[in-house]
Every structure is written in C-alpha cells, then in structure tokens.
Scaffold this motif. Sequence first.
Motif, PDB file in Angstrom:
ATOM      1  N   UNK A 208     -62.248  66.690  63.625  1.00  0.00           N
ATOM      2  CA  UNK A 208     -62.707  68.044  63.296  1.00  0.00           C
ATOM      3  C   UNK A 208     -64.040  68.031  62.567  1.00  0.00           C
ATOM      4  N   UNK A 209     -64.216  67.088  61.644  1.00  0.00           N
ATOM      5  CA  UNK A 209     -65.471  67.041  60.893  1.00  0.00           C
ATOM      6  C   UNK A 209     -66.641  66.626  61.777  1.00  0.00           C
ATOM      7  N   UNK A 210     -66.429  65.600  62.594  1.00  0.00           N
ATOM      8  CA  UNK A 210     -67.520  65.102  63.425  1.00  0.00           C
ATOM      9  C   UNK A 210     -67.900  66.082  64.525  1.00  0.00           C
TER      10      UNK A 210
ATOM     11  N   UNK B 258     -48.319  61.315  56.023  1.00  0.00           N
ATOM     12  CA  UNK B 258     -49.487  60.484  55.707  1.00  0.00           C
ATOM     13  C   UNK B 258     -50.706  60.861  56.541  1.00  0.00           C
ATOM     14  N   UNK B 259     -50.474  61.308  57.777  1.00  0.00           N
ATOM     15  CA  UNK B 259     -51.596  61.706  58.622  1.00  0.00           C
ATOM     16  C   UNK B 259     -52.337  62.902  58.044  1.00  0.00           C
ATOM     17  N   UNK B 260     -51.591  63.837  57.480  1.00  0.00           N
ATOM     18  CA  UNK B 260     -52.235  64.995  56.857  1.00  0.00           C
ATOM     19  C   UNK B 260     -53.087  64.567  55.664  1.00  0.00           C
ATOM     20  N   UNK B 261     -52.568  63.651  54.861  1.00  0.00           N
ATOM     21  CA  UNK B 261     -53.354  63.162  53.724  1.00  0.00           C
ATOM     22  C   UNK B 261     -54.608  62.433  54.211  1.00  0.00           C
ATOM     23  N   UNK B 262     -54.440  61.587  55.204  1.00  0.00           N
ATOM     24  CA  UNK B 262     -55.571  60.843  55.756  1.00  0.00           C
ATOM     25  C   UNK B 262     -56.634  61.805  56.293  1.00  0.00           C
ATOM     26  N   UNK B 263     -56.199  62.809  57.045  1.00  0.00           N
ATOM     27  CA  UNK B 263     -57.146  63.759  57.619  1.00  0.00           C
ATOM     28  C   UNK B 263     -57.848  64.578  56.535  1.00  0.00           C
TER      29      UNK B 263
ATOM     30  N   UNK C  52     -61.950  64.823  55.642  1.00  0.00           N
ATOM     31  CA  UNK C  52     -62.621  66.104  55.869  1.00  0.00           C
ATOM     32  C   UNK C  52     -62.977  66.879  54.610  1.00  0.00           C
ATOM     33  N   UNK C  53     -62.479  66.477  53.445  1.00  0.00           N
ATOM     34  CA  UNK C  53     -62.678  67.344  52.277  1.00  0.00           C
ATOM     35  C   UNK C  53     -64.128  67.432  51.831  1.00  0.00           C
ATOM     36  N   UNK C  54     -64.997  66.567  52.354  1.00  0.00           N
ATOM     37  CA  UNK C  54     -66.434  66.683  52.046  1.00  0.00           C
ATOM     38  C   UNK C  54     -66.998  68.024  52.496  1.00  0.00           C
ATOM     39  N   UNK C  55     -66.408  68.626  53.538  1.00  0.00           N
ATOM     40  CA  UNK C  55     -66.952  69.907  53.998  1.00  0.00           C
ATOM     41  C   UNK C  55     -66.766  70.992  52.939  1.00  0.00           C
ATOM     42  N   UNK C  56     -65.826  70.787  52.010  1.00  0.00           N
ATOM     43  CA  UNK C  56     -65.669  71.694  50.880  1.00  0.00           C
ATOM     44  C   UNK C  56     -66.545  71.277  49.703  1.00  0.00           C
ATOM     45  N   UNK C  57     -66.578  69.973  49.441  1.00  0.00           N
ATOM     46  CA  UNK C  57     -67.259  69.491  48.246  1.00  0.00           C
ATOM     47  C   UNK C  57     -68.786  69.508  48.374  1.00  0.00           C
ATOM     48  N   UNK C  58     -69.321  69.205  49.550  1.00  0.00           N
ATOM     49  CA  UNK C  58     -70.781  69.101  49.667  1.00  0.00           C
ATOM     50  C   UNK C  58     -71.500  70.406  49.338  1.00  0.00           C
ATOM     51  N   UNK C  59     -71.123  71.538  49.937  1.00  0.00           N
ATOM     52  CA  UNK C  59     -71.842  72.772  49.583  1.00  0.00           C
ATOM     53  C   UNK C  59     -71.622  73.189  48.134  1.00  0.00           C
TER      54      UNK C  59
ATOM     55  N   UNK D  40     -59.009  72.782  62.801  1.00  0.00           N
ATOM     56  CA  UNK D  40     -57.741  72.360  62.184  1.00  0.00           C
ATOM     57  C   UNK D  40     -57.880  70.993  61.503  1.00  0.00           C
ATOM     58  N   UNK D  41     -58.396  71.031  60.308  1.00  0.00           N
ATOM     59  CA  UNK D  41     -58.721  69.824  59.544  1.00  0.00           C
ATOM     60  C   UNK D  41     -57.532  68.887  59.364  1.00  0.00           C
ATOM     61  N   UNK D  42     -56.370  69.423  59.078  1.00  0.00           N
ATOM     62  CA  UNK D  42     -55.231  68.547  58.780  1.00  0.00           C
ATOM     63  C   UNK D  42     -54.637  67.890  60.013  1.00  0.00           C
TER      64      UNK D  42
END
Length: 215
Positions: A163-165, A65-70, A74-81, A156-158
């Motif tokens: 990591x994002x901040x 669950x922690x990997x899913x939460x993370x 963080x997936x905005x770093x892929x989606x925003x650009x 290490x996003x997951x």
Amino acid sequence: MLVLTTTNQKYVPIVSNLLKSFKKYQPNIKIIVSCVNVREQSISEMQKLNEKSEFIVENYEFNDNNHERNYCAHNRVYHMPRLMKNNKQDIFWLDADVYLRGKIDAFITWLSDYDFAIRAKEMNPYRCNCGMVWAKYSEKNIQILEEWKEEAEKLDILNFWYADQNSLNSVMNKHINVLKDIKYSTFPLEFDGVSTNEKSAIVHLKGPKKMELFK
C-alpha cells in the motif's frame, strides 16, 4: 534534517545497527524511531546506542502479526507529514534495515537541491523503491505527504503490504510526470542504498540477509 524509522520488538537488533552506524558516521543527526509494541527495556538500550535518538512509543493491539508488520511498514505516512509540520525540518525516511558505512555529508548537501529524492526503478510511469524517502520541508511538500497518506489508506494499510509503495508511486507520478511541480531526483550511485553496490555509503539490506546478520 530529521531521520525517521520504525521498528517492532523483532526488528530491534536491526534498527540498533542503524543507530550505531549514525553515531559513528553522522553523530549530529537526530533519529526518530517509531517503536511499535517495543519493550521499555529495549527502548532504553537503543537510547544508549545513540544519544541523538528519540522515540515515538506506539502500543497497539493488532489482530495478528501481519497487521503489526504492515502497520510498521506504513506508519511513516502518518509520521512524516506530522513531523515535518511540527518541526519545520526536512525528513529522511529510512527503513529499519538501512545503515551507514561511511559519512554522508556530501549527500546531505546534494539532497538540499530537491523536494523529493527516492530511488527510482522507472520514471514514466514512475516506480520506486520506497525504503529511503527524502522530503524537503515546505508547506507544499507537507501537502504531498498528506496525499501519500490518503492514497495509502485507500489501499488498506493493515492488509496490503504494498500500500505504501503503490500509493507513493501514484503520488510521485502525478507530481513528476503530470503536474511537473516538484524538483525530484533518484539517488546518486555513491548513496543509492543498493546492498550490492560497494560504492554506496548507505546500505539497504535485503530481507534474508538482514536476518542472517542480526538474528
């Protein structure tokens, strides 16, 4: 302008509040919701809450669950650009636990003067709260968002919650304080998202409070 947010199944009641508040106060703004392992029925129900919503369906198997939460954080770093490049529009990231309690037309007009707007905690060295991130469409800003993605991946996003901040702090510090090549501002008081600020038309809930409201 496109609004981007992310939810998993657990956070559907929380992001639903964001969708309803935009329908009430800013019904013409398109909201893109990344849905990570969200049931089809829940996506259908969210669509009914706001006709301007669109959904990115992401179904993955995570180790825990922690990997899913993370990943959700963080997936905005892929989606925003990607969204900025494909749609040629400004992107306003909002955490799922953000909602409106008033109109933000004046804020949207104000944002158009800046390349990036994020609530700053400290300017030099730069530190921020990255729950609300505005980025104006430009080729240069797409590259800066790509820099953010690359730096976040290095942390290490997951496995690292910040990591994002931390990566955004680093990238923004470089462009604000070293290169000085972007027009940046923190948010004005009337729209800063601070949950204890009664003057703000935007509210960013704290963790314990949001679970009390929407459990």
